[in-house]
Structure formats: structure tokens, C-alpha cells
Design a protein around this motif. Structure first.
Motif, PDB file in Angstrom:
ATOM      1  N   LEU A  40       0.848  -1.195   0.000  1.00  0.00           N
ATOM      2  CA  LEU A  40       0.000   0.000   0.000  1.00  0.00           C
ATOM      3  C   LEU A  40       0.887   1.249   0.000  1.00  0.00           C
ATOM      4  O   LEU A  40       1.697   1.448   0.903  1.00  0.00           O
ATOM      5  CB  LEU A  40      -0.913  -0.010   1.228  1.00  0.00           C
ATOM      6  CG  LEU A  40      -1.804  -1.259   1.346  1.00  0.00           C
ATOM      7  CD1 LEU A  40      -2.524  -1.272   2.669  1.00  0.00           C
ATOM      8  CD2 LEU A  40      -2.799  -1.317   0.195  1.00  0.00           C
ATOM      9  N   LYS A  41       0.694   2.109  -1.019  1.00  0.00           N
ATOM     10  CA  LYS A  41       1.585   3.260  -1.200  1.00  0.00           C
ATOM     11  C   LYS A  41       0.909   4.608  -0.962  1.00  0.00           C
ATOM     12  O   LYS A  41       1.568   5.571  -0.579  1.00  0.00           O
ATOM     13  CB  LYS A  41       2.175   3.247  -2.612  1.00  0.00           C
ATOM     14  CG  LYS A  41       2.997   2.003  -2.926  1.00  0.00           C
ATOM     15  CD  LYS A  41       3.531   2.056  -4.353  1.00  0.00           C
ATOM     16  CE  LYS A  41       4.354   0.830  -4.686  1.00  0.00           C
ATOM     17  NZ  LYS A  41       4.887   0.868  -6.080  1.00  0.00           N
ATOM     18  N   PHE A  82       2.038  -1.074   9.478  1.00  0.00           N
ATOM     19  CA  PHE A  82       3.491  -1.148   9.634  1.00  0.00           C
ATOM     20  C   PHE A  82       4.145  -1.695   8.364  1.00  0.00           C
ATOM     21  O   PHE A  82       3.626  -2.594   7.716  1.00  0.00           O
ATOM     22  CB  PHE A  82       3.868  -2.078  10.801  1.00  0.00           C
ATOM     23  CG  PHE A  82       3.551  -1.524  12.160  1.00  0.00           C
ATOM     24  CD1 PHE A  82       4.254  -0.450  12.673  1.00  0.00           C
ATOM     25  CD2 PHE A  82       2.557  -2.096  12.918  1.00  0.00           C
ATOM     26  CE1 PHE A  82       3.968   0.051  13.929  1.00  0.00           C
ATOM     27  CE2 PHE A  82       2.256  -1.609  14.184  1.00  0.00           C
ATOM     28  CZ  PHE A  82       2.964  -0.524  14.689  1.00  0.00           C
ATOM     29  N   ASN A  83       5.309  -1.147   8.022  1.00  0.00           N
ATOM     30  CA  ASN A  83       6.097  -1.647   6.890  1.00  0.00           C
ATOM     31  C   ASN A  83       5.365  -1.562   5.554  1.00  0.00           C
ATOM     32  O   ASN A  83       5.674  -2.327   4.626  1.00  0.00           O
ATOM     33  CB  ASN A  83       6.549  -3.094   7.140  1.00  0.00           C
ATOM     34  CG  ASN A  83       7.461  -3.220   8.337  1.00  0.00           C
ATOM     35  OD1 ASN A  83       8.300  -2.355   8.580  1.00  0.00           O
ATOM     36  ND2 ASN A  83       7.313  -4.293   9.090  1.00  0.00           N
ATOM     37  N   CYS A  84       4.412  -0.657   5.443  1.00  0.00           N
ATOM     38  CA  CYS A  84       3.807  -0.321   4.150  1.00  0.00           C
ATOM     39  C   CYS A  84       4.400   1.029   3.722  1.00  0.00           C
ATOM     40  O   CYS A  84       4.673   1.890   4.558  1.00  0.00           O
ATOM     41  CB  CYS A  84       2.284  -0.194   4.267  1.00  0.00           C
ATOM     42  SG  CYS A  84       1.436  -1.751   4.588  1.00  0.00           S
ATOM     43  N   GLU A  85       4.572   1.222   2.420  1.00  0.00           N
ATOM     44  CA  GLU A  85       5.179   2.464   1.932  1.00  0.00           C
ATOM     45  C   GLU A  85       4.380   3.703   2.312  1.00  0.00           C
ATOM     46  O   GLU A  85       4.931   4.793   2.468  1.00  0.00           O
ATOM     47  CB  GLU A  85       5.348   2.404   0.406  1.00  0.00           C
ATOM     48  CG  GLU A  85       6.423   1.424  -0.049  1.00  0.00           C
ATOM     49  CD  GLU A  85       6.647   1.510  -1.553  1.00  0.00           C
ATOM     50  OE1 GLU A  85       6.662   2.639  -2.083  1.00  0.00           O
ATOM     51  OE2 GLU A  85       6.790   0.455  -2.189  1.00  0.00           O
ATOM     52  N   VAL A  86       3.085   3.535   2.492  1.00  0.00           N
ATOM     53  CA  VAL A  86       2.228   4.670   2.815  1.00  0.00           C
ATOM     54  C   VAL A  86       2.652   5.339   4.131  1.00  0.00           C
ATOM     55  O   VAL A  86       2.426   6.541   4.333  1.00  0.00           O
ATOM     56  CB  VAL A  86       0.754   4.215   2.886  1.00  0.00           C
ATOM     57  CG1 VAL A  86       0.523   3.288   4.061  1.00  0.00           C
ATOM     58  CG2 VAL A  86      -0.184   5.410   2.970  1.00  0.00           C
ATOM     59  N   THR A  87       3.283   4.573   5.012  1.00  0.00           N
ATOM     60  CA  THR A  87       3.683   5.132   6.312  1.00  0.00           C
ATOM     61  C   THR A  87       4.833   6.126   6.188  1.00  0.00           C
ATOM     62  O   THR A  87       5.128   6.849   7.139  1.00  0.00           O
ATOM     63  CB  THR A  87       4.109   4.010   7.277  1.00  0.00           C
ATOM     64  OG1 THR A  87       5.232   3.310   6.734  1.00  0.00           O
ATOM     65  CG2 THR A  87       2.963   3.025   7.499  1.00  0.00           C
ATOM     66  N   ASN A  88       5.479   6.176   5.018  1.00  0.00           N
ATOM     67  CA  ASN A  88       6.593   7.109   4.805  1.00  0.00           C
ATOM     68  C   ASN A  88       6.138   8.483   4.321  1.00  0.00           C
ATOM     69  O   ASN A  88       6.952   9.401   4.196  1.00  0.00           O
ATOM     70  CB  ASN A  88       7.579   6.517   3.789  1.00  0.00           C
ATOM     71  CG  ASN A  88       8.225   5.229   4.292  1.00  0.00           C
ATOM     72  OD1 ASN A  88       8.507   5.092   5.478  1.00  0.00           O
ATOM     73  ND2 ASN A  88       8.450   4.283   3.386  1.00  0.00           N
ATOM     74  N   LEU A  89       4.851   8.633   4.029  1.00  0.00           N
ATOM     75  CA  LEU A  89       4.333   9.912   3.544  1.00  0.00           C
ATOM     76  C   LEU A  89       4.326  10.959   4.652  1.00  0.00           C
ATOM     77  O   LEU A  89       4.185  10.645   5.833  1.00  0.00           O
ATOM     78  CB  LEU A  89       2.905   9.728   3.010  1.00  0.00           C
ATOM     79  CG  LEU A  89       2.742   8.760   1.828  1.00  0.00           C
ATOM     80  CD1 LEU A  89       1.266   8.613   1.488  1.00  0.00           C
ATOM     81  CD2 LEU A  89       3.515   9.273   0.613  1.00  0.00           C
ATOM     82  N   ARG A 114       0.055   9.931   9.706  1.00  0.00           N
ATOM     83  CA  ARG A 114      -0.900   9.624  10.766  1.00  0.00           C
ATOM     84  C   ARG A 114      -2.079  10.606  10.759  1.00  0.00           C
ATOM     85  O   ARG A 114      -3.242  10.202  10.859  1.00  0.00           O
ATOM     86  CB  ARG A 114      -0.207   9.644  12.135  1.00  0.00           C
ATOM     87  CG  ARG A 114       0.747   8.461  12.332  1.00  0.00           C
ATOM     88  CD  ARG A 114       1.371   8.473  13.723  1.00  0.00           C
ATOM     89  NE  ARG A 114       0.376   8.406  14.787  1.00  0.00           N
ATOM     90  CZ  ARG A 114      -0.215   7.285  15.190  1.00  0.00           C
ATOM     91  NH1 ARG A 114       0.080   6.133  14.622  1.00  0.00           N
ATOM     92  NH2 ARG A 114      -1.109   7.309  16.156  1.00  0.00           N
ATOM     93  N   GLU A 115      -1.767  11.871  10.632  1.00  0.00           N
ATOM     94  CA  GLU A 115      -2.831  12.878  10.609  1.00  0.00           C
ATOM     95  C   GLU A 115      -3.788  12.644   9.443  1.00  0.00           C
ATOM     96  O   GLU A 115      -5.015  12.765   9.588  1.00  0.00           O
ATOM     97  CB  GLU A 115      -2.226  14.278  10.521  1.00  0.00           C
ATOM     98  CG  GLU A 115      -1.463  14.730  11.756  1.00  0.00           C
ATOM     99  CD  GLU A 115      -0.047  14.167  11.814  1.00  0.00           C
ATOM    100  OE1 GLU A 115       0.330  13.381  10.916  1.00  0.00           O
ATOM    101  OE2 GLU A 115       0.666  14.492  12.772  1.00  0.00           O
TER     102      GLU A 115
END
Length: 255
Positions: A110-111, A131-138, A142-143
Motif C-alpha cells: 500500500l503506497k 506497519f512496513n507499508c510504503e504509505v507510512t513514509n508519507l 498519521r494525521e
């Protein structure tokens, strides 16, 4: 509660379910664990809408690419999909799992935040893990997710105030459990209390045995000391007798 565990080896998912349900019906199953089985062409196979009472389903590391074959499971509350290759198509979850409260999509493909939009229809969704999905790097990940999914309480194990979820929040809710199962749970708790009391009695008994054995050891040592003393006295008397006998013999000869 019937729990089916299917985490042994890389057997085909459909065949594994068939083997596990050989002596029971799907409606008897409340929890189904299919971790590390092998999906065919990255899709769910062998799972049907006959699992009407299923509340917990785990499909960790089964090579899923899509959840399109997911049947309608009206009572399912917790779904584990971590460590697969899912990149989208989450609208199926909203359509087939209306009562879902916990969803784990960690370790998937998921990106974009937009891929999560279908989850807005899951009104009861309380916890989501990415966790460990690319989307978490955006930026503002969280917001953005909390804004998109206002029904969420926890994202990756923490709420909006960065407070960690308690253990009870990670469990499947107890709704739908009949009275017989509640009574069974109370009986199990009662049995555990009895076992604890028995363990305490055993410990006390062991302590008493240790005290008794300690007293016996003291008595044995005392007896040994007394025996040693008697031997020493006997030897002393023997030596004294020999000494006196020698003197008497020497005096007799000198006459």
C-alpha cells in the motif's frame, strides 16, 4: 469456542481447510488461522460464506495479491492480512465485512492514502495497522489517516494522542458469545483458582517437609557426635588400661 489452526507447512489453502473441517461444519468455527499456507494465484480459496459465525480470520504470509474472493462474513471482527502483496482493492472489505473492528495490513504494497478510502465505509473499524507499508513514509501520514477514517481509535497501535492501545483493545469483542460459553469461562476461572490453591498447598507441604528433613539432619549429626565421643572415651579408657597394665607388669618383673 472452536479454533482451527492451519499454520503447519505450505499446503494449498483450499485443501488445508478441507482437511481441517473433515469432522466439523464451517458454522462451528469462530477462529480460523491460515498463516503460511499457499494461495493459488494470490487469491483466497476454500473460504466460503458458510463460515457464518467466524469472528477471527488470519491470513498472514500466504502470498495474497487480492482479497476479491473474500466471502461475506457478517460476524467477522478481526482480520489479519499482514506480510502479503496487497496493493489495493480494499472496497471488498467494506462490502463483505460490515462488522470488522480490527484490520492488520502490515507489510503489504500500500503506497497511497487514497487506497485506504474504501475503509471509510467500515463504520465499526477501531484499529488499523499499516506497519512496513510504503504509505507510512508519507508526510503527515498519521494525521491524514485519522482524518480520512474518523472512526479509527488506533493506528499502528497508538491513538491520535500517541497513547498505546491496551491489551484488551487488541482482542476481539465478546459480542455474540452465548451464555453457555460465558459459563464455561467462569468454570475455567474457578478451575484455575483451585489449581492455584493446590499449588500453594504443595509449596507449603514442601516447606514442611524441608523443615522436618532439617530436624532429622540435626538429630543425625547429634547422634554421630555422641557416637564419636563414646569412641574417644573408649579409646582413652583402653589406652589408660594398657598404660596401667604395663606399669603393673614392669613392677612385677622387677621383684
Amino acid at each position: 469456542m472452536t479454533k482451527v489452526s492451519l499454520s503447519q507447512g505450505k499446503m494449498d489453502m483450499k485443501k488445508r481447510i478441507h482437511l481441517e473441517l473433515r469432522n466439523r461444519t464451517p458454522s462451528d468455527v469462530r477462529e480460523l488461522v491460515l498463516d503460511n499456507c499457499r494461495s493459488v494465484e494470490g487469491k483466497i480459496e476454500g473460504l466460503t460464506a458458510e463460515f457464518v459465525n467466524l469472528e477471527f480470520l488470519s491470513l498472514i504470509n500466504v502470498g495474497l495479491i487480492s482479497v476479491s474472493n473474500l466471502p461475506k462474513l457478517g460476524k467477522l471482527k478481526k482480520l489479519e492480512l499482514s506480510d502479503n502483496r496487497i496493493s489495493g482493492g480494499l472496497d471488498v472489505l467494506a462490502e463483505k465485512l460490515p462488522n470488522l473492528t480490527h484490520l492488520n495490513l502490515s507489510g503489504n504494497k500500500l503506497k497511497d492514502i487514497s487506497t485506504l478510502e474504501p475503509l471509510k465505509k467500515l463504520d465499526n473499524l477501531k484499529s488499523l495497522d499499516l506497519f512496513n507499508c510504503e504509505v507510512t513514509n508519507l508526510n503527515d501520514y498519521r494525521e491524514s489517516v485519522f482524518k480520512l477514517l474518523p472512526q479509527l481509535t488506533y493506528l499502528d497501535g497508538y491513538d491520535m494522542e500517541d497513547r498505546e492501545a491496551s491489551d484488551s483493545d487488541g482482542e476481539v469483542d465478546g459480542d455474540g458469545v452465548d451464555d453457555d460459553e460465558d459459563e464455561d469461562g467462569e468454570e475455567e476461572d474457578f478451575d484455575e483458582e483451585e489449581e492455584d490453591e493446590e499449588d500453594e498447598e504443595e509449596v507449603e507441604g514442601e516447606e514442611d517437609d524441608e523443615e522436618v528433613s532439617g530436624e532429622d539432619e540435626v538429630k543425625k549429626k547429634a547422634q554421630l557426635y555422641y557416637l564419636d565421643f563414646e569412641i574417644i572415651v573408649s579409646v582413652f579408657n583402653l589406652l589408660n588400661f594398657v598404660y596401667k597394665g604395663g606399669r603393673f607388669w614392669s613392677g612385677w618383673r622387677s621383684r
